[in-house]
Design a protein around this motif. Structure first.
Motif, mmCIF file in Angstrom:
data_model
loop_
_atom_site.group_PDB
_atom_site.id
_atom_site.type_symbol
_atom_site.label_atom_id
_atom_site.label_comp_id
_atom_site.label_asym_id
_atom_site.label_seq_id
_atom_site.Cartn_x
_atom_site.Cartn_y
_atom_site.Cartn_z
ATOM 1 N N ALA A 33 20.527 -12.578 0.621
ATOM 2 C CA ALA A 33 20.169 -13.232 1.884
ATOM 3 C C ALA A 33 19.394 -14.517 1.636
ATOM 4 O O ALA A 33 19.606 -15.526 2.320
ATOM 5 N N ALA A 34 18.516 -14.486 0.630
ATOM 6 C CA ALA A 34 17.729 -15.681 0.297
ATOM 7 C C ALA A 34 18.630 -16.807 -0.188
ATOM 8 O O ALA A 34 18.491 -17.964 0.235
ATOM 9 N N GLU A 35 19.557 -16.466 -1.054
ATOM 10 C CA GLU A 35 20.466 -17.487 -1.596
ATOM 11 C C GLU A 35 21.386 -18.050 -0.508
ATOM 12 O O GLU A 35 21.684 -19.244 -0.498
ATOM 13 N N ALA A 36 21.811 -17.179 0.415
ATOM 14 C CA ALA A 36 22.698 -17.627 1.492
ATOM 15 C C ALA A 36 21.984 -18.554 2.475
ATOM 16 O O ALA A 36 22.591 -19.472 3.033
ATOM 17 N N ALA A 37 20.689 -18.329 2.686
ATOM 18 C CA ALA A 37 19.941 -19.108 3.683
ATOM 19 C C ALA A 37 19.324 -20.377 3.118
ATOM 20 O O ALA A 37 18.997 -21.300 3.871
ATOM 21 N N GLN A 38 19.162 -20.448 1.798
ATOM 22 C CA GLN A 38 18.404 -21.544 1.197
ATOM 23 C C GLN A 38 18.959 -22.927 1.535
ATOM 24 O O GLN A 38 18.194 -23.850 1.810
ATOM 25 N N GLY A 39 20.262 -23.075 1.532
ATOM 26 C CA GLY A 39 20.860 -24.381 1.812
ATOM 27 C C GLY A 39 20.499 -24.904 3.186
ATOM 28 O O GLY A 39 20.296 -26.112 3.371
ATOM 29 N N ALA A 40 20.385 -24.007 4.167
ATOM 30 C CA ALA A 40 20.085 -24.429 5.539
ATOM 31 C C ALA A 40 18.585 -24.486 5.825
ATOM 32 O O ALA A 40 18.114 -25.396 6.514
ATOM 33 N N LEU A 41 17.837 -23.503 5.304
ATOM 34 C CA LEU A 41 16.415 -23.402 5.645
ATOM 35 C C LEU A 41 15.489 -24.070 4.627
ATOM 36 O O LEU A 41 14.366 -24.444 4.974
ATOM 37 N N ASN A 42 15.929 -24.176 3.380
ATOM 38 C CA ASN A 42 15.132 -24.810 2.322
ATOM 39 C C ASN A 42 13.737 -24.191 2.211
ATOM 40 O O ASN A 42 12.748 -24.894 2.009
ATOM 41 N N ALA A 70 1.785 1.984 -1.961
ATOM 42 C CA ALA A 70 2.005 1.793 -0.520
ATOM 43 C C ALA A 70 3.163 0.853 -0.221
ATOM 44 O O ALA A 70 3.780 0.944 0.844
ATOM 45 N N LEU A 71 3.489 -0.048 -1.165
ATOM 46 C CA LEU A 71 4.571 -1.014 -0.948
ATOM 47 C C LEU A 71 5.718 -0.785 -1.930
ATOM 48 O O LEU A 71 6.508 -1.703 -2.188
ATOM 49 N N GLU A 72 5.837 0.408 -2.446
ATOM 50 C CA GLU A 72 6.792 0.674 -3.527
ATOM 51 C C GLU A 72 8.222 0.270 -3.161
ATOM 52 O O GLU A 72 8.805 0.766 -2.200
ATOM 53 N N GLY A 73 8.748 -0.692 -3.946
ATOM 54 C CA GLY A 73 10.136 -1.113 -3.792
ATOM 55 C C GLY A 73 10.401 -2.134 -2.708
ATOM 56 O O GLY A 73 11.550 -2.536 -2.506
ATOM 57 N N VAL A 74 9.354 -2.577 -2.008
ATOM 58 C CA VAL A 74 9.547 -3.499 -0.876
ATOM 59 C C VAL A 74 9.454 -4.951 -1.346
ATOM 60 O O VAL A 74 8.436 -5.360 -1.906
ATOM 61 N N PRO A 75 10.479 -5.784 -1.122
ATOM 62 C CA PRO A 75 10.444 -7.192 -1.529
ATOM 63 C C PRO A 75 9.449 -8.010 -0.699
ATOM 64 O O PRO A 75 9.393 -7.886 0.529
ATOM 65 N N VAL A 76 8.681 -8.818 -1.400
ATOM 66 C CA VAL A 76 7.672 -9.670 -0.772
ATOM 67 C C VAL A 76 7.795 -11.085 -1.334
ATOM 68 O O VAL A 76 7.923 -11.267 -2.544
ATOM 69 N N ALA A 77 7.781 -12.094 -0.456
ATOM 70 C CA ALA A 77 7.872 -13.494 -0.876
ATOM 71 C C ALA A 77 6.475 -14.048 -1.118
ATOM 72 O O ALA A 77 5.522 -13.693 -0.418
ATOM 73 N N ALA A 166 11.046 -17.559 5.754
ATOM 74 C CA ALA A 166 11.717 -16.477 5.025
ATOM 75 C C ALA A 166 11.601 -15.153 5.759
ATOM 76 O O ALA A 166 12.548 -14.356 5.805
ATOM 77 N N LEU A 167 10.445 -14.923 6.359
ATOM 78 C CA LEU A 167 10.224 -13.666 7.077
ATOM 79 C C LEU A 167 10.923 -13.685 8.439
ATOM 80 O O LEU A 167 11.566 -12.705 8.836
ATOM 81 N N ALA A 168 10.818 -14.822 9.144
ATOM 82 C CA ALA A 168 11.443 -14.935 10.471
ATOM 83 C C ALA A 168 12.959 -14.872 10.392
ATOM 84 O O ALA A 168 13.625 -14.463 11.344
ATOM 85 N N ALA A 169 13.520 -15.264 9.245
ATOM 86 C CA ALA A 169 14.974 -15.211 9.053
ATOM 87 C C ALA A 169 15.437 -13.816 8.644
ATOM 88 O O ALA A 169 16.643 -13.609 8.430
ATOM 89 N N GLY A 170 14.527 -12.874 8.528
ATOM 90 C CA GLY A 170 14.895 -11.501 8.180
ATOM 91 C C GLY A 170 15.209 -11.316 6.709
ATOM 92 O O GLY A 170 15.843 -10.330 6.321
ATOM 93 N N ILE A 171 14.746 -12.252 5.862
ATOM 94 C CA ILE A 171 15.047 -12.169 4.429
ATOM 95 C C ILE A 171 14.035 -11.276 3.724
ATOM 96 O O ILE A 171 14.391 -10.402 2.934
ATOM 97 N N SER A 172 12.745 -11.492 4.014
ATOM 98 C CA SER A 172 11.670 -10.748 3.347
ATOM 99 C C SER A 172 11.058 -9.730 4.305
ATOM 100 O O SER A 172 11.391 -9.694 5.491
ATOM 101 N N TYR A 173 10.141 -8.912 3.780
ATOM 102 C CA TYR A 173 9.483 -7.869 4.594
ATOM 103 C C TYR A 173 7.994 -8.123 4.711
ATOM 104 O O TYR A 173 7.304 -7.479 5.493
ATOM 105 N N GLY A 174 7.519 -9.065 3.940
ATOM 106 C CA GLY A 174 6.144 -9.518 3.971
ATOM 107 C C GLY A 174 6.096 -10.777 3.143
ATOM 108 O O GLY A 174 7.013 -11.067 2.382
ATOM 109 N N ALA A 175 5.034 -11.549 3.303
ATOM 110 C CA ALA A 175 4.909 -12.784 2.524
ATOM 111 C C ALA A 175 3.442 -13.162 2.453
ATOM 112 O O ALA A 175 2.659 -12.846 3.352
#
Length: 492
Positions: A33-42, A70-77, A166-175
């Motif tokens: 999702a990050a790679e797909a959005a990067q070109g548009a959102l930078n 508490a955050l096991e396995g959750v991606p964070v930017a 990144a978070l508003a685009a639904g890519i990450s779960y926290g940042a």
């Protein structure tokens, strides 16, 4: 199949523990999702799929044994101001291009210790100097939100705009973000997120590239108040490597997010009604007070008379500290270097090529106000104003438990719309947020509604020092009453 983009942090963590999906699946989906959005959102300065999958595999192994944090396995930017060992950390500046720290910031180490998975660094205003994420060396970040019927590119706010996008685009779960004058709360308001600036010293600044040391506050972005409270809890804690780190224990912030506000006194400061503020923000502010009143809180009119001096004081103190902190970037020890005829020529050419215009402007302002003949007239006077602002809040919190204000004076604006010839117009975006940085007290933005163009608006909750539990309780009450569930429509 799970719609990973719609999950909150708590939902992602629960899904992993319930074996609904694996940490590797979640990490791979996040990276894609990050790679797909990067070109548009930078919104990213780097994406590290290999490290994400490696950390996710380790999380799956711990989860299989019934272990994990508490955050096991959750991606964070991670905002590109936090040192992540072996990962390029540039503060979105050319002067730090190629710098890979051999150490880990305390905040990110706390996240990894809790099981979070690193997948990307997020873009930001260069050295955190900006309110629109337009000063990044890699170009502006684009807000996932668009106004109704428009394709105009909007700012996600700054300086932590990449994390918010990144978070508003639904890519990450926290940042992670940092807030020196509003750099978490303003982007959160512009992107429909929760953004937290804890008490000064609650989260360690060690390993975070410095802008203004007495004003910098690391903090989180999240989709919900409960998620934000958990992230704050994990990120916080005493750190002997940071002399300003608070030595006390970290409370259970996550539990406080669902607490009742019955009996609390909520202050409404008259000084936050400013000329030119859209009527929609005034209406939302009144609605926020009504929501709290309906849940048993008492609304109290208060005065913070020194508020009008906060922005001028901030734009003396912050550049002064930046001038001192950024003197270390000389092209000699690390980062970019432009060779000159001699040492001084090397310094000058390196800084001219490495620092962007906004950073150069603030260094010059800071150097000026600290110079002989002007120190007393500007810097010393600003410090006295800072003390008076702190005393304002101390007096107010003698009457009330928390304060409610708007988070920003407007919704997200179009990239390039604020006149570059007049930086003061951009600086005014911090008008509601800088006071909490100057006083070092906790404050957060919580999404509460949409404007007529369908763009998110936030309310700000301010609490006394070390009273984050009260702040999360009030924010949770607003969140429940507002029922804000709007999301940016995917166009990228």
């Amino acid at each position: 199949m799970t719609d990973f983009s719609s999950l909150t942090l708590h939902e992602a963590a629960e899904g992993l523990r319930a074996k609904s999906f694996s940490a590797v699946e979640l990490a791979e989906a996040t990276v894609a999702a990050a790679e797909a959005a990067q070109g548009a959102l930078n919104c990213f300065t780097s994406i590290d799929g290999e490290r994400a999958v490696e950390m996710a595999r380790a999380s799956d192994a711990r989860l299989a044994k019934g272990e994990g944090g508490a955050l096991e396995g959750v991606p964070v930017a991670i905002k590109d101001l936090f040192a992540v060992k072996g990962v390029e950390t540039t503060a979105s500046s050319n002067i730090l291009k190629g710098f890979k720290p051999e150490y880990e910031s305390t905040v990110t180490q706390n996240l990894w210790d809790a099981g979070a998975v690193f997948f990307a660094k997020t873009s930001m205003d260069e050295f955190a100097m900006g309110s629109s994420n337009e000063t990044a060396a890699t170009g502006p970040v684009v807000n996932p939100w668009r106004a109704k019927g428009s394709e105009a590119k909007l700012t996600p706010g700054g300086s932590s705009g990449g994390s918010a996008a990144a978070l508003a685009a639904g890519i990450s779960y926290g940042a992670t973000g940092t807030d020196t004058g509003g750099s978490i709360r303003q982007p959160a308001a512009f992107t429909g997120l929760v953004g937290v600036k804890p008490t000064y010293g609650r989260c360690s600044r060690w390993g975070v590239v410095a802008f203004a040391s007495s004003l910098d506050h690391p903090g989180p972005f999240a989709k919900t108040v409960k998620d934000a409270a958990l992230l704050t809890q994990v990120m916080a804690g005493h750190d002997p490597k940071d002399s300003t780190s608070y030595p006390g224990a970290v409370p259970d912030f996550a539990a406080s997010a669902g607490r009742s506000v019955k009996g609390l006194r909520i202050g409404i400061p008259k000084e936050y009604r400013v000329d030119g503020m859209p009527g929609e923000i005034e209406t939302l502010w009144r609605q926020g007070a009504k929501w709290l009143e309906e849940q048993g809180a008492e609304i109290v009119d208060i005065s913070l008379p020194m508020t009008k001096y906060a922005l001028p004081a901030y734009y003396i103190i912050a550049p002064a500290e930046a001038s001192s902190n950024l003197a270390r970037y000389d092209g000699i020890r690390y980062g970019a270097r432009v060779e000159g005829a001699d040492l001084i020529d090397t310094y000058e050419k390196t800084r001219a090529a490495g620092f962007g215009l906004e950073v150069q402007r603030r260094i010059m302002i800071g150097t000026y106000v600290l110079s002989a003949g002007y120190y007393d007239a500007y810097y010393l006077k600003a410090l006295k104003v800072r003390r008076r602002i702190y005393e304002d809040f101390t007096a107010a919190f003698g009457q009330v438990d928390a304060i409610l204000t708007p988070a920003t004076p407007s919704a997200a604006f179009e990239i390039g719309s604020k006149a570059k010839a007049d930086p003061i117009e951009m600086y005014l975006n911090d008008i509601f947020t800088v006071t909490a940085n100057i006083a070092g007290i906790p404050a957060m933005s919580v999404p509460a509604g949409l404007d007529k163009s369908g763009l998110p608006l936030g309310l700000q909750v301010i609490a006394p020092a070390l009273e984050e539990e009260t702040m999360f309780a009030v924010a949770g009450a607003i969140e429940r009453a507002a029922g804000f569930g709007a999301k940016a429509e995917t166009w990228w």
